[in-house]
Design a protein around this motif. Structure first.
Motif, PDB file in Angstrom:
ATOM      1  N   ASP A  27       0.844  -1.196   0.000  1.00 44.19           N
ATOM      2  CA  ASP A  27       0.000   0.000   0.000  1.00 44.19           C
ATOM      3  C   ASP A  27       0.883   1.251   0.000  1.00 44.19           C
ATOM      4  O   ASP A  27       0.641   2.207  -0.738  1.00 44.19           O
ATOM      5  CB  ASP A  27      -0.901  -0.038   1.239  1.00 44.19           C
ATOM      6  N   ASN A  28       1.937   1.237   0.817  1.00 45.51           N
ATOM      7  CA  ASN A  28       2.869   2.374   0.846  1.00 45.51           C
ATOM      8  C   ASN A  28       3.568   2.537  -0.496  1.00 45.51           C
ATOM      9  O   ASN A  28       3.685   3.644  -1.018  1.00 45.51           O
ATOM     10  CB  ASN A  28       3.930   2.168   1.932  1.00 45.51           C
ATOM     11  N   ALA A  29       4.051   1.408  -1.033  1.00 44.20           N
ATOM     12  CA  ALA A  29       4.762   1.481  -2.313  1.00 44.20           C
ATOM     13  C   ALA A  29       3.838   2.090  -3.372  1.00 44.20           C
ATOM     14  O   ALA A  29       4.250   2.959  -4.155  1.00 44.20           O
ATOM     15  CB  ALA A  29       5.223   0.090  -2.731  1.00 44.20           C
ATOM     16  N   ALA A  30       2.567   1.676  -3.371  1.00 45.07           N
ATOM     17  CA  ALA A  30       1.607   2.204  -4.352  1.00 45.07           C
ATOM     18  C   ALA A  30       1.366   3.692  -4.130  1.00 45.07           C
ATOM     19  O   ALA A  30       1.267   4.472  -5.079  1.00 45.07           O
ATOM     20  CB  ALA A  30       0.297   1.424  -4.261  1.00 45.07           C
ATOM     21  N   LYS A  31       1.296   4.097  -2.849  1.00 47.06           N
ATOM     22  CA  LYS A  31       1.008   5.505  -2.534  1.00 47.06           C
ATOM     23  C   LYS A  31       2.148   6.428  -2.943  1.00 47.06           C
ATOM     24  O   LYS A  31       1.930   7.553  -3.361  1.00 47.06           O
ATOM     25  CB  LYS A  31       0.793   5.652  -1.011  1.00 47.06           C
ATOM     26  N   PHE A  32       3.381   5.928  -2.788  1.00 49.53           N
ATOM     27  CA  PHE A  32       4.518   6.836  -2.972  1.00 49.53           C
ATOM     28  C   PHE A  32       5.287   6.607  -4.279  1.00 49.53           C
ATOM     29  O   PHE A  32       6.426   7.020  -4.415  1.00 49.53           O
ATOM     30  CB  PHE A  32       5.465   6.731  -1.765  1.00 49.53           C
ATOM     31  N   THR A  33       4.668   5.894  -5.209  1.00 50.28           N
ATOM     32  CA  THR A  33       5.334   5.678  -6.505  1.00 50.28           C
ATOM     33  C   THR A  33       4.447   6.215  -7.625  1.00 50.28           C
ATOM     34  O   THR A  33       3.338   5.708  -7.832  1.00 50.28           O
ATOM     35  CB  THR A  33       5.607   4.165  -6.731  1.00 50.28           C
ATOM     36  N   ARG A  34       4.933   7.227  -8.329  1.00 49.08           N
ATOM     37  CA  ARG A  34       4.117   7.831  -9.394  1.00 49.08           C
ATOM     38  C   ARG A  34       4.343   7.142 -10.727  1.00 49.08           C
ATOM     39  O   ARG A  34       3.443   7.074 -11.552  1.00 49.08           O
ATOM     40  CB  ARG A  34       4.421   9.317  -9.525  1.00 49.08           C
ATOM     41  N   ARG A  35       5.561   6.683 -10.960  1.00 51.25           N
ATOM     42  CA  ARG A  35       5.825   5.962 -12.204  1.00 51.25           C
ATOM     43  C   ARG A  35       6.937   4.944 -11.965  1.00 51.25           C
ATOM     44  O   ARG A  35       7.689   5.066 -10.992  1.00 51.25           O
ATOM     45  CB  ARG A  35       6.207   6.917 -13.343  1.00 51.25           C
ATOM     46  N   GLY A  36       6.952   3.948 -12.859  1.00 49.71           N
ATOM     47  CA  GLY A  36       8.006   2.938 -12.734  1.00 49.71           C
ATOM     48  C   GLY A  36       7.454   1.597 -12.289  1.00 49.71           C
ATOM     49  O   GLY A  36       6.411   1.154 -12.759  1.00 49.71           O
ATOM     50  N   LYS A  37       8.130   1.021 -11.305  1.00 44.73           N
ATOM     51  CA  LYS A  37       7.822  -0.380 -10.987  1.00 44.73           C
ATOM     52  C   LYS A  37       7.789  -0.631  -9.477  1.00 44.73           C
ATOM     53  O   LYS A  37       8.562  -0.037  -8.716  1.00 44.73           O
ATOM     54  CB  LYS A  37       8.907  -1.250 -11.624  1.00 44.73           C
ATOM     55  N   ILE A  38       6.894  -1.523  -9.105  1.00 46.93           N
ATOM     56  CA  ILE A  38       6.895  -2.040  -7.723  1.00 46.93           C
ATOM     57  C   ILE A  38       7.111  -3.545  -7.848  1.00 46.93           C
ATOM     58  O   ILE A  38       6.447  -4.190  -8.670  1.00 46.93           O
ATOM     59  CB  ILE A  38       5.554  -1.762  -7.018  1.00 46.93           C
ATOM     60  N   GLU A  39       8.028  -4.062  -7.064  1.00 48.27           N
ATOM     61  CA  GLU A  39       8.294  -5.503  -7.174  1.00 48.27           C
ATOM     62  C   GLU A  39       8.140  -6.177  -5.816  1.00 48.27           C
ATOM     63  O   GLU A  39       8.712  -5.718  -4.817  1.00 48.27           O
ATOM     64  CB  GLU A  39       9.713  -5.710  -7.696  1.00 48.27           C
ATOM     65  N   LEU A  40       7.368  -7.234  -5.826  1.00 57.64           N
ATOM     66  CA  LEU A  40       7.194  -8.026  -4.599  1.00 57.64           C
ATOM     67  C   LEU A  40       7.998  -9.312  -4.759  1.00 57.64           C
ATOM     68  O   LEU A  40       7.733 -10.112  -5.656  1.00 57.64           O
ATOM     69  CB  LEU A  40       5.705  -8.346  -4.394  1.00 57.64           C
ATOM     70  N   GLU A  41       8.981  -9.484  -3.902  1.00 56.17           N
ATOM     71  CA  GLU A  41       9.837 -10.671  -4.015  1.00 56.17           C
ATOM     72  C   GLU A  41       9.666 -11.548  -2.785  1.00 56.17           C
ATOM     73  O   GLU A  41       9.524 -11.045  -1.660  1.00 56.17           O
ATOM     74  CB  GLU A  41      11.306 -10.244  -4.128  1.00 56.17           C
ATOM     75  N   LEU A  42       9.666 -12.826  -3.037  1.00 58.25           N
ATOM     76  CA  LEU A  42       9.476 -13.750  -1.921  1.00 58.25           C
ATOM     77  C   LEU A  42      10.337 -14.994  -2.136  1.00 58.25           C
ATOM     78  O   LEU A  42      10.399 -15.514  -3.249  1.00 58.25           O
ATOM     79  CB  LEU A  42       7.992 -14.128  -1.933  1.00 58.25           C
ATOM     80  N   SER A  43      11.033 -15.458  -1.113  1.00 61.87           N
ATOM     81  CA  SER A  43      11.811 -16.693  -1.263  1.00 61.87           C
ATOM     82  C   SER A  43      11.928 -17.391   0.081  1.00 61.87           C
ATOM     83  O   SER A  43      11.612 -16.811   1.134  1.00 61.87           O
ATOM     84  CB  SER A  43      13.193 -16.391  -1.836  1.00 61.87           C
ATOM     85  N   LEU A  44      12.408 -18.610   0.005  1.00 60.98           N
ATOM     86  CA  LEU A  44      12.433 -19.445   1.203  1.00 60.98           C
ATOM     87  C   LEU A  44      13.789 -20.106   1.310  1.00 60.98           C
ATOM     88  O   LEU A  44      14.268 -20.686   0.342  1.00 60.98           O
ATOM     89  CB  LEU A  44      11.350 -20.512   1.018  1.00 60.98           C
ATOM     90  N   GLU A  45      14.440 -19.982   2.466  1.00 59.73           N
ATOM     91  CA  GLU A  45      15.746 -20.626   2.614  1.00 59.73           C
ATOM     92  C   GLU A  45      16.006 -20.958   4.069  1.00 59.73           C
ATOM     93  O   GLU A  45      15.829 -20.089   4.946  1.00 59.73           O
ATOM     94  CB  GLU A  45      16.836 -19.686   2.093  1.00 59.73           C
ATOM     95  N   ASP A  46      16.404 -22.166   4.323  1.00 65.37           N
ATOM     96  CA  ASP A  46      16.773 -22.607   5.675  1.00 65.37           C
ATOM     97  C   ASP A  46      15.733 -22.218   6.723  1.00 65.37           C
ATOM     98  O   ASP A  46      16.064 -21.634   7.764  1.00 65.37           O
ATOM     99  CB  ASP A  46      18.124 -21.988   6.089  1.00 65.37           C
ATOM    100  N   GLY A  47      14.470 -22.499   6.422  1.00 64.73           N
ATOM    101  CA  GLY A  47      13.421 -22.216   7.405  1.00 64.73           C
ATOM    102  C   GLY A  47      13.140 -20.730   7.593  1.00 64.73           C
ATOM    103  O   GLY A  47      12.501 -20.330   8.571  1.00 64.73           O
ATOM    104  N   GLN A  48      13.644 -19.899   6.705  1.00 68.56           N
ATOM    105  CA  GLN A  48      13.373 -18.458   6.791  1.00 68.56           C
ATOM    106  C   GLN A  48      12.618 -18.022   5.544  1.00 68.56           C
ATOM    107  O   GLN A  48      13.023 -18.328   4.426  1.00 68.56           O
ATOM    108  CB  GLN A  48      14.688 -17.662   6.856  1.00 68.56           C
ATOM    109  N   LEU A  49      11.529 -17.294   5.783  1.00 70.08           N
ATOM    110  CA  LEU A  49      10.798 -16.723   4.655  1.00 70.08           C
ATOM    111  C   LEU A  49      11.294 -15.297   4.464  1.00 70.08           C
ATOM    112  O   LEU A  49      11.240 -14.475   5.377  1.00 70.08           O
ATOM    113  CB  LEU A  49       9.291 -16.711   4.962  1.00 70.08           C
TER     114      LEU A  49
END
Ligand code: ADP
Length: 408
Positions: A310-332
């Motif tokens: 929501d913050n990224a959407a509010k404060f970005t007028r142009r360009g890109k928002i990227e949501l990254e997610l990964s899993l390693e050694d029991g850590q998200l």
């Protein structure tokens, strides 16, 4: 009426203990003090005792055992009135507490406190601090070797009175704080509920009017109604945030773990902010080829991602928002990166504070109460993780966090 009774010898030690008892009685509001030198002729009904174990001359094998137990204990010991026991316990419905008086790790005595009714809400820490002062007086007594009846030393009494007075202030302040906290809790809970009910009904009616758009409604009227809906939703979110944050801070929120499909979580997070993106902004996801199911608190994860996106959407007028997610050694690991306005280094320290907004007056276009990041961080910490930010003015921001999860 509760009575705090004191049995001491008529010497320096006794006088110092009496001073302690007087202060204690003042702190335990509603208690009156009966001060007697030596053993009283008659034990008052519903009494609470205050004594030094070494000088204890009160009858009753149970009391002797209790004093011994309390004296060697690290923490306050509670005793309940025994069946048909001596009269001193008879009305001790709230039980009697023995507070060990220690100094330099050595047992110095026991302060007996009790009351016939429920135990009053007094901070044990405050009482313990008073007892430490009493232990000092006991030490002084031991060093000066005044065994028999002597005149109270004014200096010792004055000093101990001073120290005790400070502790009483502390107890009273803690009591006042507890009361203010209780009032605040009631106010926040009541206000959020009372405001949310009518607001909900406003939102529902506006949605229903917009859904059955009347033909004769002008486009200006429709726009105005959409504005009402946006404001209503924003206000509702703010109320919810205040309530959520309050509950987290109160420790009133538990972690509820369940099987979670992370791919679905990402889809839902993107769906929830889709409509708030500026036309020149694309929202992308970056995920590993396969994501196993994990066990974590789904509702909290959804909430965290919502606030960051929501913050990224509010404060970005142009360009890109990227949501990254990964899993390693029991850590998200999760991150939300944007090409928005960025945050100055000084502000990066403060954006997690409650109600903090960067230059709130200059950009009233961006609605928010400054609670989103506070809440996101609190929820991440609740899950055992940490949230961090990297940002550069004019370039964009990246919020990332890691939380431990188990594979399901
Ligand atoms: P709000 O609900 O007002 O957005 P937050 O606690 O979520 O409150 O954020 C606090 C402040 O941090 C925002 O008002 C904004 O100034 C700044 N901020 C948060 N996220 C970003 C971002 N992605 N880009 C730029 N500034 C941000």
């Amino acid at each position: 009426m509760e009575i705090l009774a004191l049995y001491t010898s008529p010497d320096t030690l006794g006088s110092a203990l009496a001073a302690g008892a007087r202060h204690l009685a003042a702190a335990l509001q509603g208690f009156a003090l009966v001060y007697q030198s030596g053993r009283p002729a008659a034990e008052p009904d519903g009494w609470a005792g205050f004594t030094c174990a070494k000088d204890a001359q009160i009858a009753g094998a149970e009391l002797d055992d209790f004093l011994r137990e309390a004296e060697s204990s690290e923490r306050p010991v509670r005793i309940d009135p025994p069946e048909g026991g001596p009269r001193i316990w008879a009305r001790g419905a709230g039980g009697v507490f023995g507070f060990p008086i220690r100094h330099n790790g050595q047992p110095r005595g026991v302060a007996l406190l009790g009351c016939p009714g429920p135990w009053p809400r007094v901070q044990n820490a405050g009482i313990e601090s008073i007892l430490r002062q009493i232990a000092l007086v006991l030490d002084h007594h031991a060093v000066s070797g005044s065994a028999g009846p002597v005149e109270p030393s004014d200096e010792v009494l004055r000093l101990s009175e001073q120290l005790l007075a400070q502790d009483i202030e502390l107890i009273k302040r803690e009591e006042r704080l507890t009361m203010v906290e209780r009032l605040k809790a009631d106010l926040i809970e009541t206000m959020s509920y009372e405001l949310r009910a009518p607001l909900n009904s406003i939102i529902e009616r506006v949605i229903s009017v917009l859904a059955n758009e009347h033909e004769n409604m002008s486009s200006t009227g429709r726009d105005a109604l959409r504005g009402v809906l946006d404001d209503g939703n924003a206000l509702m979110r703010m109320l919810q945030n205040i309530l959520d944050l309050w509950r987290v801070k109160q420790g009133d929120v538990s972690v509820e773990v369940q099987d979670v499909n992370l791919a679905e979580v990402v889809e839902e997070a993107i769906f929830n902010v889709r409509d708030t993106l500026q036309p020149d902004v694309v929202l992308e996801k970056r995920l590993p080829a396969s994501l196993p199911k994990v066990r974590t608190d789904l509702a909290k994860l959804n909430q965290i991602l919502f606030h960051l996106l929501d913050n990224a959407a509010k404060f970005t007028r142009r360009g890109k928002i990227e949501l990254e997610l990964s899993l390693e050694d029991g850590q998200l690991f999760c991150s939300v990166t944007d090409t928005g306005i960025g945050i100055a280094p000084d502000d990066q320290e403060q954006i997690f504070d409650e109600f903090y907004r960067v230059d709130s007056s200059a950009d009233s276009r961006h609605r928010g109460a400054g609670l989103g990041l506070t809440l996101a961080r609190a929820l991440i910490e609740k899950l055992g993780g940490a949230l961090s930010v990297q940002s550069e003015i004019g370039q964009g921001s990246r919020f990332s966090f890691t939380v431990p999860v188990t594979l399901s």
